[in-house]
Design an enzyme around this catalytic site. Structure first.
Site, mmCIF file in Angstrom:
data_model
loop_
_atom_site.group_PDB
_atom_site.id
_atom_site.type_symbol
_atom_site.label_atom_id
_atom_site.label_comp_id
_atom_site.label_asym_id
_atom_site.label_seq_id
_atom_site.Cartn_x
_atom_site.Cartn_y
_atom_site.Cartn_z
ATOM 1 N N CYS A 1 17.521 -8.177 -10.850
ATOM 2 C CA CYS A 1 16.216 -7.518 -10.946
ATOM 3 C C CYS A 1 16.345 -5.999 -11.052
ATOM 4 O O CYS A 1 17.400 -5.431 -10.785
ATOM 5 C CB CYS A 1 15.392 -7.891 -9.715
ATOM 6 N N ASP B 1 12.007 -13.304 -0.052
ATOM 7 C CA ASP B 1 12.477 -11.928 0.141
ATOM 8 C C ASP B 1 12.249 -11.539 1.605
ATOM 9 O O ASP B 1 11.548 -12.232 2.344
ATOM 10 C CB ASP B 1 11.717 -10.989 -0.827
HETATM 11 O O1 LIG Z 1 12.992 -3.459 -6.066
HETATM 12 C C1 LIG Z 1 11.871 -2.956 -5.893
HETATM 13 O O2 LIG Z 1 11.710 -1.725 -5.913
HETATM 14 C C2 LIG Z 1 10.694 -3.821 -5.641
HETATM 15 C C3 LIG Z 1 9.474 -3.228 -5.373
HETATM 16 C C4 LIG Z 1 8.349 -3.998 -5.157
HETATM 17 C C5 LIG Z 1 8.429 -5.373 -5.208
HETATM 18 C C6 LIG Z 1 9.650 -5.984 -5.467
HETATM 19 C C7 LIG Z 1 10.784 -5.243 -5.674
HETATM 20 N N1 LIG Z 1 12.014 -5.827 -5.889
HETATM 21 C C8 LIG Z 1 12.328 -7.171 -5.513
HETATM 22 O O3 LIG Z 1 12.805 -7.190 -4.168
HETATM 23 C C9 LIG Z 1 13.689 -8.261 -4.008
HETATM 24 C C10 LIG Z 1 14.858 -7.932 -3.097
HETATM 25 O O4 LIG Z 1 15.505 -6.764 -3.464
HETATM 26 P P1 LIG Z 1 16.812 -6.230 -2.676
HETATM 27 O O5 LIG Z 1 17.951 -7.112 -3.076
HETATM 28 O O6 LIG Z 1 16.544 -6.299 -1.219
HETATM 29 O O7 LIG Z 1 17.002 -4.851 -3.175
HETATM 30 C C11 LIG Z 1 14.103 -8.698 -5.387
HETATM 31 O O8 LIG Z 1 13.501 -9.963 -5.577
HETATM 32 C C12 LIG Z 1 13.425 -7.759 -6.335
HETATM 33 O O9 LIG Z 1 12.872 -8.546 -7.359
#
Ligand SMILES: O=C(O)c1ccccc1N[C@@H]1O[C@H](COP(=O)(O)O)[C@@H](O)[C@H]1O
Length: 221
Positions: free
Chosen positions: A10, A136
């Site tokens: 992502c 998440d």
């Molecule tokens: O990554 C971002 O900035 C974000 C902002 C708002 C909603 C979702 C976002 N990202 C998603 O968060 C999860 C976990 O990320 P991490 O591995 O903890 O960095 C992932 O599914 C992104 O799609």
């Protein structure tokens, strides 16, 4: 354990990161259409990257409580395969989006952790409208991209009836433990493979994919 763990990466903002991910074997790329994210990309930029992708790579749009008609426009414009709904979107919202944005499929995000307020009764109504859940880490003020993992033992209590994708602070250090602990359908990697928000570290991406694929090979022995 799953024969093959699907991997979504992502927070794509650059074509070179998309290319490196695809070459490393990532199955799906995520584009964050949430203006407050440091990984935000506007639909025009996303479309340019998406149009340059080879076949058989899924594209996922990440949305947070955006008006349904705006989400539908972006799905159509960018030809997204999945909408990842990362806010407080209701089952009704998911039902309508699934109907009007078909063939785009819905992934509903459940943010898990102390104070998450999630109950089986709240989750069940989503089942007919979503292709899967993305789990998440719950954070009071940050909606995603926290870089933090949650207590995976909570997943069993949610009694999910759809496949789930594990997200939240997945890194090279914890990916093997995470997959063995919860046996997800897929994993979502984001800040754990970055140089800085929105810019992926290609070497880390390759190592992460190697770690995941090695686990699958060992599981099959
Ligand atoms: O990554 C971002 O900035 C974000 C902002 C708002 C909603 C979702 C976002 N990202 C998603 O968060 C999860 C976990 O990320 P991490 O591995 O903890 O960095 C992932 O599914 C992104 O799609």
């Amino acid at each position: 354990m799953n024969a093959r763990i699907r991997v979504k990466m992502c927070g794509i903002t650059r074509i070179e990161d998309a290319t490196a991910a695809v070459e490393a074997g990532v199955d799906a790329l995520g584009f964050i259409f949430f203006e407050k994210s440091p990984r935000f990309i506007d639909p025009e930029e996303a479309r340019l990257i998406i149009e340059a992708l080879p076949p058989f790579v899924d594209v996922v749009g990440v949305f947070v409580d955006k008006k349904r008609n705006e989400v539908e426009e972006i799905i159509d414009y960018c030809r997204l395969n999945y909408a990842q709904l990362h806010g407080t979107e209701s089952p009704k919202y998911c039902e309508r989006l699934a109907r009007f944005a078909a063939p785009c499929q819905i992934l509903k995000v459940l943010r898990v952790g102390p104070g998450d307020g999630l109950s089986v009764a709240d989750i069940t109504p989503y089942n007919p409208h979503v292709r899967g859940f993305l789990l998440d880490t719950f954070h009071k003020s940050q909606l995603g991209g926290t870089g933090k993992s949650f207590d995976w033992s909570r997943i069993n209590q949610l009694k999910l009836q759809r496949p789930f994708i594990l997200a939240g602070g997945l890194t090279l250090d914890n990916i093997a433990a995470a997959i063995s602990a919860v046996q997800p359908y897929g994993v979502d990697i984001n800040s754990g493979v970055e140089e800085r928000p929105g810019c992926k570290d290609h070497e880390l991406v390759r190592k992460m994919m190697q770690a995941i694929r090695t686990l699958e090979v060992n599981a099959g022995k």
